[in-house]
Design an enzyme around this catalytic site. Sequence first.
Site, PDB file in Angstrom:
ATOM      1  N   TYR A 142       0.818  -1.219   0.000  1.00 28.44           N
ATOM      2  CA  TYR A 142       0.000   0.000   0.000  1.00 28.44           C
ATOM      3  C   TYR A 142       0.854   1.271   0.000  1.00 28.44           C
ATOM      4  O   TYR A 142       0.394   2.346  -0.358  1.00 28.44           O
ATOM      5  CB  TYR A 142      -0.885   0.042   1.249  1.00 28.44           C
ATOM      6  CG  TYR A 142      -2.173  -0.728   1.139  1.00 28.44           C
ATOM      7  CD1 TYR A 142      -2.267  -1.869   0.346  1.00 28.44           C
ATOM      8  CD2 TYR A 142      -3.300  -0.308   1.817  1.00 28.44           C
ATOM      9  CE1 TYR A 142      -3.443  -2.570   0.251  1.00 28.44           C
ATOM     10  CE2 TYR A 142      -4.482  -1.014   1.731  1.00 28.44           C
ATOM     11  CZ  TYR A 142      -4.554  -2.142   0.947  1.00 28.44           C
ATOM     12  OH  TYR A 142      -5.732  -2.825   0.864  1.00 28.44           O
ATOM     13  N   LYS A 192       3.345 -15.255   1.801  1.00 27.69           N
ATOM     14  CA  LYS A 192       3.524 -16.099   0.618  1.00 27.69           C
ATOM     15  C   LYS A 192       5.024 -16.326   0.437  1.00 27.69           C
ATOM     16  O   LYS A 192       5.625 -15.876  -0.548  1.00 27.69           O
ATOM     17  CB  LYS A 192       2.907 -15.423  -0.609  1.00 27.69           C
ATOM     18  CG  LYS A 192       1.396 -15.449  -0.634  1.00 27.69           C
ATOM     19  CD  LYS A 192       0.811 -16.792  -1.064  1.00 27.69           C
ATOM     20  CE  LYS A 192       1.062 -17.044  -2.537  1.00 27.69           C
ATOM     21  NZ  LYS A 192       0.556 -18.376  -2.950  1.00 27.69           N
ATOM     22  N   ASP A 224      -2.851 -17.812   0.887  1.00 24.53           N
ATOM     23  CA  ASP A 224      -3.963 -18.369   0.097  1.00 24.53           C
ATOM     24  C   ASP A 224      -4.578 -19.567   0.816  1.00 24.53           C
ATOM     25  O   ASP A 224      -5.794 -19.710   0.900  1.00 24.53           O
ATOM     26  CB  ASP A 224      -3.523 -18.721  -1.339  1.00 24.53           C
ATOM     27  CG  ASP A 224      -2.287 -19.599  -1.397  1.00 24.53           C
ATOM     28  OD1 ASP A 224      -1.586 -19.763  -0.374  1.00 24.53           O
ATOM     29  OD2 ASP A 224      -2.008 -20.141  -2.495  1.00 24.53           O
ATOM     30  N   ASP A 248      -5.934  -7.029   4.715  1.00 21.36           N
ATOM     31  CA  ASP A 248      -7.124  -6.352   4.208  1.00 21.36           C
ATOM     32  C   ASP A 248      -8.121  -7.394   3.694  1.00 21.36           C
ATOM     33  O   ASP A 248      -9.309  -7.372   4.025  1.00 21.36           O
ATOM     34  CB  ASP A 248      -6.711  -5.391   3.085  1.00 21.36           C
ATOM     35  CG  ASP A 248      -7.860  -4.508   2.621  1.00 21.36           C
ATOM     36  OD1 ASP A 248      -8.830  -4.344   3.377  1.00 21.36           O
ATOM     37  OD2 ASP A 248      -7.772  -3.989   1.488  1.00 21.36           O
ATOM     38  N   ASP A 252     -11.697  -9.108   5.737  1.00 26.96           N
ATOM     39  CA  ASP A 252     -13.059  -9.061   5.192  1.00 26.96           C
ATOM     40  C   ASP A 252     -13.663 -10.451   5.195  1.00 26.96           C
ATOM     41  O   ASP A 252     -14.842 -10.648   5.501  1.00 26.96           O
ATOM     42  CB  ASP A 252     -13.059  -8.510   3.757  1.00 26.96           C
ATOM     43  CG  ASP A 252     -13.361  -7.015   3.716  1.00 26.96           C
ATOM     44  OD1 ASP A 252     -13.051  -6.332   4.704  1.00 26.96           O
ATOM     45  OD2 ASP A 252     -13.903  -6.543   2.690  1.00 26.96           O
TER      46      ASP A 252
HETATM   47  C1  IPM Z   1      -9.983  -1.297   5.232  1.00 30.48           C
HETATM   48  C2  IPM Z   1     -10.388  -0.643   3.967  1.00 30.48           C
HETATM   49  C3  IPM Z   1      -9.304   0.349   3.581  1.00 30.48           C
HETATM   50  C4  IPM Z   1      -8.061  -0.439   3.260  1.00 30.48           C
HETATM   51  C5  IPM Z   1      -9.660   1.313   2.451  1.00 30.48           C
HETATM   52  C6  IPM Z   1     -10.939   2.058   2.721  1.00 30.48           C
HETATM   53  C7  IPM Z   1      -8.526   2.256   2.165  1.00 30.48           C
HETATM   54  O1  IPM Z   1     -10.627  -1.587   2.988  1.00 30.48           O
HETATM   55  O2  IPM Z   1      -9.760  -0.610   6.232  1.00 30.48           O
HETATM   56  O3  IPM Z   1      -9.906  -2.535   5.252  1.00 30.48           O
HETATM   57  O4  IPM Z   1      -7.906  -0.931   2.149  1.00 30.48           O
HETATM   58  O5  IPM Z   1      -7.235  -0.587   4.161  1.00 30.48           O
HETATM   59 MG    MG Z   2     -10.646  -3.565   3.699  1.00 25.94          MG
END
Ligand code: IPM
Ligand code: MG
Length: 367
Positions: A142, A192, A224, A248, A252
């Site tokens: 990032y 990885k 993975d 990230d 999720d």
């Molecule tokens: C998160 C979000 C952020 C990220 C975005 C909104 C920049 O997806 O906090 O997980 O990618 O870190």
């Molecule tokens: Mg995110």
Amino acid sequence: MANPSLLILAGDGIGPEVMSEVKRIITWLGDKRDLHIDVEEDLVGGAAYDVHGTPLADSTMARAQEVDAVLLGAVGGPKYDVLDFSVKPERGLLRLRKEMDLYANLRPAQCFDALADFSSLKKDLVSGLDILIVRELTSGVYFGEPRGIHEENGTRVGINTQRYTEHEIERGARAAFELAMKRDKKLCSMEKANVMESGILWRDVVTEVHADYPEVELSHMYADNGAMQLVRAPKQFDVIYTDNLFGDILSDCAAMLTGSLGMLPSASLGAPMANGRPKAMYEPVHGSAPDIAGTGKANPCACILSLAMALRYSYDAGVEATRLENAVETVLAQGVRTGDLMQKTGGKAASTAEMGDAIIAALTASL
Ligand code: IPM
Ligand code: MG
């Protein structure tokens, strides 16, 4: 002693709506628990862009560095999709993380009993689930240089760089081991290393840090495979430590195991400040949800549970944190639900404010 301070950055979309409920709880804590938090509010994301032409004004950044904690709602929305990359709402969030040096991002994924049916996985796979992802938040692909889009021989090339120093991997690993020590003493590191040099270094450094935490059972997994294991048998994990990009994605995935993104808080912690507490920003994991913004339907629980994390990690108020978490659990068990937590055939959904009412009632009942 001065009251602890909190900078609220409600941001965009449902951010301001869920934050209203948090503010009511802060008032309750002052009135009923004599826990007074000095709140100030400012803009971030698209809301800041509309006023300042930047997703985070320098003055806001400066205040974020001074307060005991920041609580952020959400950033982004379709209105801002057309903006130049450098002023997109997300840049405001990334600037806060980077300049405050919040390297350890704690993303708990806990399945509340009352919600086990909402997971897309079978109930027995997720009931009682309690895992914690520690995501490195200030480095990796990032932020790595070189980056950008340029032309080479008449064709465009997009570049991002995965870059980690030993120090960056190490400090996050220490945070993850410390947290594992307070939980089930199991840490799984994900990278990885089979294809990435940064992954090889990651594995080496985490293994070295392990020497200081011999009581913790350490395992390594390719990221993975980690994604697969998270949906195959999530309860095998206690703490997971992984990099910015994998974290990230995996967080999720882990979040959805619990049934709703609307329930999940997060804490981003940095180095200790003069008061001994870490520099910190708290945010719900859900985004700005532009599709329901302004309708009063949003689930405030993730933001309220983020306040609970602030009480625990920034304000030395673990008892009140637990009280708040229990209040949320009580309300869910009572069947009070915002729309995201309803079965398709279920009864009437609670509004954001009604959810807040119920949580405050449960807090009061706990006294
Ligand atoms: C998160 C979000 C952020 C990220 C975005 C909104 C920049 O997806 O906090 O997980 O990618 O870190
Ligand atoms: Mg995110």
